[in-house]
Design an enzyme around this catalytic site. Sequence first.
Site, PDB file in Angstrom:
ATOM      1  CB  ALA A   1      -0.930   0.015   1.211  1.00  0.00           C
ATOM      2  CE1 TYR A   2       3.111   1.235   4.568  1.00  0.00           C
ATOM      3  CE2 TYR A   2       5.382   0.536   4.358  1.00  0.00           C
ATOM      4  CZ  TYR A   2       4.227   0.650   5.104  1.00  0.00           C
ATOM      5  OH  TYR A   2       4.208   0.176   6.398  1.00  0.00           O
ATOM      6  CB  SER A   3       3.288   6.272  -0.271  1.00  0.00           C
ATOM      7  OG  SER A   3       3.917   6.662  -1.510  1.00  0.00           O
TER       8      SER A   3
ATOM      9  N   GLY B   1       2.130   0.832  -4.033  1.00  0.00           N
ATOM     10  CA  GLY B   1       3.173   0.019  -4.648  1.00  0.00           C
ATOM     11  C   GLY B   1       4.415   0.803  -5.046  1.00  0.00           C
TER      12      GLY B   1
END
Length: 314
Positions: free
Chosen positions: A53-55, A64
Site C-alpha cells: 500500500a505504500y504510498s 506500490g
Amino acid sequence: MTSLRKLGASDLEVFPLSLGGNVFGWTADEQTSFAVLDAYTAAGGNFVDTADAYSAWVEGNKGGESETIIGKWVKARGNRSDVVIATKVSQHPEYQGLSAANIKAAADASLRRLDTDYIDLYYTHFDQPEVPVEEIIGALDELVRAGKVRHIAASNISAERLRESLDFSAREGLARYVAVQPHYNLVSRDTYEGPLQDLVASEGLSAVPYFALASGFLTGKYRPGKAVDSARAGRVAQYADSERGRKVLTALDEVADAHGAPVATVALAWLAAQPTVTAPIASARTVEQLPALLGVAELKLTEDEVAKLTVASA
C-alpha cells in the site's frame, strides 16, 4: 561488524534496525531512496520493510511505489540475496483484505513490483477478524510451498487471533508466523505489552515494532511550543502536548547526554532492549537522518537506564 539477530524460528538473520520503506515514493524520491538504501546497506543493514500500500495516500500515487523503488534498487545493485525484504498484504487499493484469492493475487503483484522471485517475510498488514484464520494461513502456506514467500508474519493482530493462527498452523502442519509487527514505542506501549507480548515470548516469535520513533517525536526534534515543518507534525502533537511525552523526553535527554548519543538512538535502544524485540523499524527521508538510527546497533543501555525510561513512559 554488528552481529545479526535471528528472526523468530526462521533462518533469517537480520540487522538490529529494520529500514522503513514507507517514505520511498512519498517524502523521498527515487534518487534519494537509492542513496538511503545504499548508506543503510553500506553500514551493514540488510532488513528492509515495506508494504504493497505504500504510498497510496499520496495524491497521484496508486500504491506500490515503495516496492517498485526497492525492486529497481535491488536490480541495479545486484544484491537480492543479501537483503531481507519484508512486505505486507491487505491495504493496497486494488488488493483489499485477507481472502485467500486476494492474498495470492496481491503477492504476485508485489513480486512483480519488487522484480523478484520471492519475498523473504510476508505480513498480513491489518488482521481481519471476519476472515477465518484457516483461510488466511492456508493461502499463506500455499505461497510458501510455491517458493514465492520464505516466511510469514502478522502486523496489527490481537493475541487471540495470533494464538488461533499458531494453533491452526501446528495442528495442520502449515507455515507458521515467525514474527509480529506491532505499534510499539516509548509513548505507545499498551497495544503490545501484556497478552500479545507474552504470547510472542512463549511461542518464540520476534517483534519488529513500527512507529518505533512515534512518527518522529522520539527523535527529540518536536518539543512543546516548537513548530516543525514536517509531513508528520500533526500526528506528533498528541505526544508533545502530553505529560507522558514531556517526561519521556526529559529521561531521553538525560540518557542521551550520558552516552553522547542522539535522542533517537536512545529511544530505539530502549525498544531493542525489550524482551522479544529483534529489530525496531525506523525510516529516513535523507542520508543525514540515518546515523542516529543505525546507532542502535552499537548502543547498549544499562539496566538502570532502561528502567529510568520505562518508568518515565509508564
